[in-house]
Design an enzyme around this catalytic site. Structure first.
Site, PDB file in Angstrom:
ATOM      1  N   ASP A  90       0.859  -1.174   0.000  1.00 45.51           N
ATOM      2  CA  ASP A  90       0.000   0.000   0.000  1.00 45.51           C
ATOM      3  C   ASP A  90       0.907   1.239   0.000  1.00 45.51           C
ATOM      4  OD1 ASP A  90      -3.183   0.634   1.663  1.00 45.51           O
ATOM      5  OD2 ASP A  90      -2.100   1.756   0.122  1.00 45.51           O
TER       6      ASP A  90
HETATM    7  C1  GLC Z   1      -4.273   4.284  -0.065  1.00 45.26           C
HETATM    8  C2  GLC Z   1      -5.206   3.182   0.328  1.00 45.26           C
HETATM    9  C3  GLC Z   1      -5.376   2.104  -0.715  1.00 45.26           C
HETATM   10  C4  GLC Z   1      -5.253   2.710  -2.109  1.00 45.26           C
HETATM   11  C5  GLC Z   1      -3.849   3.234  -2.269  1.00 45.26           C
HETATM   12  C6  GLC Z   1      -3.638   3.903  -3.630  1.00 45.26           C
HETATM   13  O1  GLC Z   1      -3.487   4.661   1.018  1.00 45.26           O
HETATM   14  O2  GLC Z   1      -4.973   2.540   1.581  1.00 45.26           O
HETATM   15  O3  GLC Z   1      -6.665   1.502  -0.511  1.00 45.26           O
HETATM   16  O4  GLC Z   1      -5.521   1.715  -3.085  1.00 45.26           O
HETATM   17  O5  GLC Z   1      -3.500   4.166  -1.239  1.00 45.26           O
HETATM   18  O6  GLC Z   1      -4.444   5.030  -3.761  1.00 45.26           O
END
Ligand code: GLC
Length: 733
Positions: free
Chosen positions: A264
């Site tokens: 993430d």
């Molecule tokens: C965010 C979220 C995740 C998302 C990613 C990209 O922090 O936790 O769900 O897909 O970043 O935007």
């Protein structure tokens, strides 16, 4: 491209090129525009990474991405195409109901269609991968991201997760035209943070984690999802992004996932904040050892992975494995043959907000609404002379969608006023108050500033409307940005200024229906006490106004059933139906001392999982079983006859629950094991049958083996998880 050519390509690539494939940066850093969905203050883009990076996130647009791809590939040493990824979690331009609402449809078919149309629009805009489905099991409404999950039940979430993967990817191994790769998230257990606080520690027994929290991810991996994303939380005090047991033993070996694992946003560098890596270099080492293939927006891989390989601290074959998975993904998407995939201006114009997609959004929204209460107050009559007043800050609100929705044309969202005006012309509308209290702000810092004169005028108009109308429909709700990432709350209530408005209107006219918008279960006891009908609309999307008008005026039925329990009070949270009985059971929900419960509140929630009313009534016969002993390969057919005893056509969501009465470990009082929707005309009856198989009875026993155990079981069939309509059967050796 044939796999041998991919292997050859990998062999020809320099270490720097390989590491580049393992880095993802915000597309906004390559070209103006695009969304930044996480912190970037500590992210230091290295100059040459722009030539080597393997994927970007957060930008779309056919022409824009075509230009970026063309320029990038010309400069790349081996002309390897970029991957374009984005959070398309409930639609790209046509916004569908939030995933929690989609869970309430109990219709995998509807959910699959929403995902398929989302992919058609997103790929027309040049995207290849979506960071969806989010399949975190959620049982704590304080957590803002419950909005993004199908709900609290592992079986329901598994069905919805499989449907989304099919919808996004299609049903072939290579991801064909109009389809995109899916990315299951957040692996794993992110939905159970302590205190409902986003990003917080997750403390689950291995048994509960495996049996309840991993089930939906497991099924979606089986469905063939192209990617999985690591979660921000710790499991057993080890951050998921560095958790070799979780990522290599559970995800890769046990679940058989051989796709691309992405961190993430910034989660690799966040290993430093977790206190398990002393610096970004060490974070890179732990993440690659755990099997993280792509580092999303952190410095770790970009700055230190090549050096770690050169120093011998990280085996180059770990990098090679990761890069091969990334190249295979690009190959499965056909990007080596067509690096632009489906992104064309023509496709955009044809697909974006096309009638088919908008109709799907409208139907899905109606199927997601949950009718919590109705004392013959709904449906409204467009023809009748009764005068109506629609009051509340949502009557003209365009923001009817949750976080992660970035439509190009939010101004095109159908409002309540627009939808209702098409049904009945002489409705009075009054805003009454703002969505938020004075000075209250939301996740993205949207602060509500009151204009005092306007406040007085709005209230006066609303009270006048209430005096002059026979019936009031209130439209109240959280602000759309009060749920989502980083939006945990200790008070799960509608903003107090709106509650004040409702109380004032109630003093004038008690003939009230209330429609509620939110991204989470909210406390609705006081609202229900002042309303003859209550409809949960969640965040319904682009066609929200039309769908709500359809349901309010009876042209569509409220099809939803709660996919997440509605608590009476935040003090009950976490609260969910599939609980353990405990040593001092209190199923009646008595208050008092010395029992499982509270001195000051019942433990019974306000509305249970699976609950929802329709505009008619249904009667269930007793459960019948074609046998009451299951032995070996036997299956049992459980049947009820459902009758529409009302005077309106209706669709019932018939639910099958199983209870294992005695196990080598404590077993939940009920577990959802099937559901079917049945459409009945007034007076009509239909038999609804479920097949009970031995696999449905399995759990992690005292030895952590996934088995069924002989003994007595109940099969329940009813309208929601509170049903006591049951028959006993035996499983024998
Ligand atoms: C965010 C979220 C995740 C998302 C990613 C990209 O922090 O936790 O769900 O897909 O970043 O935007």
């Amino acid at each position: 491209m044939k796999i041998e050519k991919l292997q050859k390509l990998l062999e020809d690539m320099s270490l720097e090129e390989k590491v580049g494939q393992m880095v993802q940066i915000p597309g906004a850093m390559m070209k103006k525009g695009g969304i930044i969905t996480g912190p970037t203050e500590s992210f230091e883009l290295t100059p040459n990474i722009l030539q080597m990076v393997g994927s970007v996130l957060g930008i779309n647009g056919a022409e824009e991405l075509r230009t970026i791809q063309k320029e990038y590939m010309e400069k790349h040493p081996h002309h390897i195409p970029l991957l374009f990824m984005r959070d398309i979690i409930n639609g790209s331009e046509t916004i569908f109901p939030i995933p929690l609402a989609q869970g309430c449809t109990f219709s995998p078919k509807t959910v699959e269609e929403c995902a398929r149309f989302a992919a058609r629009e997103a790929t027309a805009r040049g995207l290849h991968i979506t960071f969806s489905p989010m399949l975190d099991l959620v049982r704590d409404a304080r957590w803002g991201r419950v909005m993004e999950s199908p709900g609290e039940d592992s079986f329901l979430n598994a069905q919805m997760g499989k449907a989304m993967v099919r919808g996004y990817q299609g049903d072939t191994d290579t991801v064909g035209k109009g389809h995109m790769g899916s990315c299951i998230k957040h692996f794993a257990g992110y939905g159970a943070p302590e205190g409902g606080r986003d990003y917080d520690a997750v403390e689950l027994s291995e048994r509960t984690f495996r049996e309840e929290y991993l089930e939906a991810y497991r099924e979606a991996v089986k469905e063939g999802s192209a990617m999985v994303m690591t979660s921000f939380n710790t499991i057993d005090r080890i951050p998921a992004t560095a958790n070799e047991w979780l990522m290599r033993t559970v995800l890769r070996d046990e679940m058989g996932f051989n796709g691309v694992l992405i961190s993430d946003w910034g989660a690799v560098d966040q290993l430093i904040n977790h206190g398990v890596a002393k610096d970004s270099r060490e974070a890179a080492k732990f993440a690659i050892r755990a099997g993280v293939d792509i580092d999303m927006v952190s410095n770790a891989y970009m700055k230190y992975l090549a050096e770690l390989v050169k120093s011998g601290e990280v085996e180059e074959n770990l990098v090679d494995e990761a890069v091969m998975r990334i190249l295979k993904l690009k190959n499965d998407l056909g990007l080596f043959e067509n690096p632009y995939k489906d992104g064309t201006k023509e496709a955009e114009e044809r697909m974006i907000r096309c009638e088919e997609h908008l109709q799907c959004a409208r139907k899905a929204a109606a199927e997601s609404f949950v009718l919590l209460k109705n004392e013959k107050a709904l449906p409204l009559s467009a023809a009748a002379q009764e005068s109506l007043a629609f009051i509340g800050p949502y009557v003209d609100e365009k923001m009817l969608y949750g976080g992660w929705s970035y439509p190009m044309h939010p101004e095109k969202t159908i409002t309540i006023r627009e939808g209702a005006s098409r049904k009945k012309s002489n409705i009075i509308y009054a805003k009454g108050t703002y969505v938020l209290e004075q000075g209250q702000h939301t996740t993205n810092g949207i602060t509500q500033n009151y204009v005092q004169d306007e406040v007085k005028e709005m209230l006066a108009d609303a009270m006048e409307a209430a005096r002059s109308a026979d019936k009031i429909v209130m439209f109240l709700g959280e602000h759309a940005k009060q749920s989502g990432e980083g939006a945990s709350k200790v008070r799960i209530r509608i903003p107090e200024n709106q509650m004040d408005l409702l109380r004032k209107i109630y003093q004038i006219n008690k003939n009230i229906v209330t429609v509620i918008f939110s991204g989470r279960p909210v406390e609705v006891s006081e609202i229900a006490a002042m309303s003859k009908a209550v409809l949960m609309a969640w965040m319904p999307g682009s066609e929200g106004g039309n769908a709500i008008a359809d349901v309010l005026f009876g042209e569509a039925e409220p099809g939803g059933r709660l996919s997440m329990t509605m608590p009476r009070s935040v003090g009950q949270v976490p609260v969910y139906y599939s609980r353990l009985s405990t040593g001092r059971p209190n199923p009646e929900g008595r208050t008092g001392g010395g029992i499982n419960g509270y001195l000051d509140e019942t433990l019974i929630p306000l509305y249970p999982f699976g609950y929802g009313l329709t505009y008619t009534d249904f009667r269930y016969s007793q459960v019948e079983l074609d046998r009451d002993v299951m032995h070996g390969e036997d299956v049992i057919t459980a049947k009820v006859t459902v009758q529409n005893t009302g005077d309106t056509v209706g669709t019932e969501t018939v639910q099958l629950y199983i209870q294992d009465l005695i196990g080598s470990v404590a077993r939940p009082v009920k577990q959802l094991r099937g559901f079917q929707k049945v459409h009945l005309n007034p007076g009509e009856s239909k038999d609804v049958s479920f097949t009970i198989q031995e696999e449905m009875l399995r759990f992690y026993d005292i030895h952590m083996q996934y088995v069924s155990e002989p003994g007595e079981f109940y099969a329940y069939i009813g309208p929601n998880s509170d049903t006591e309509n049951k028959r006993m059967f035996q499983l024998t050796e």
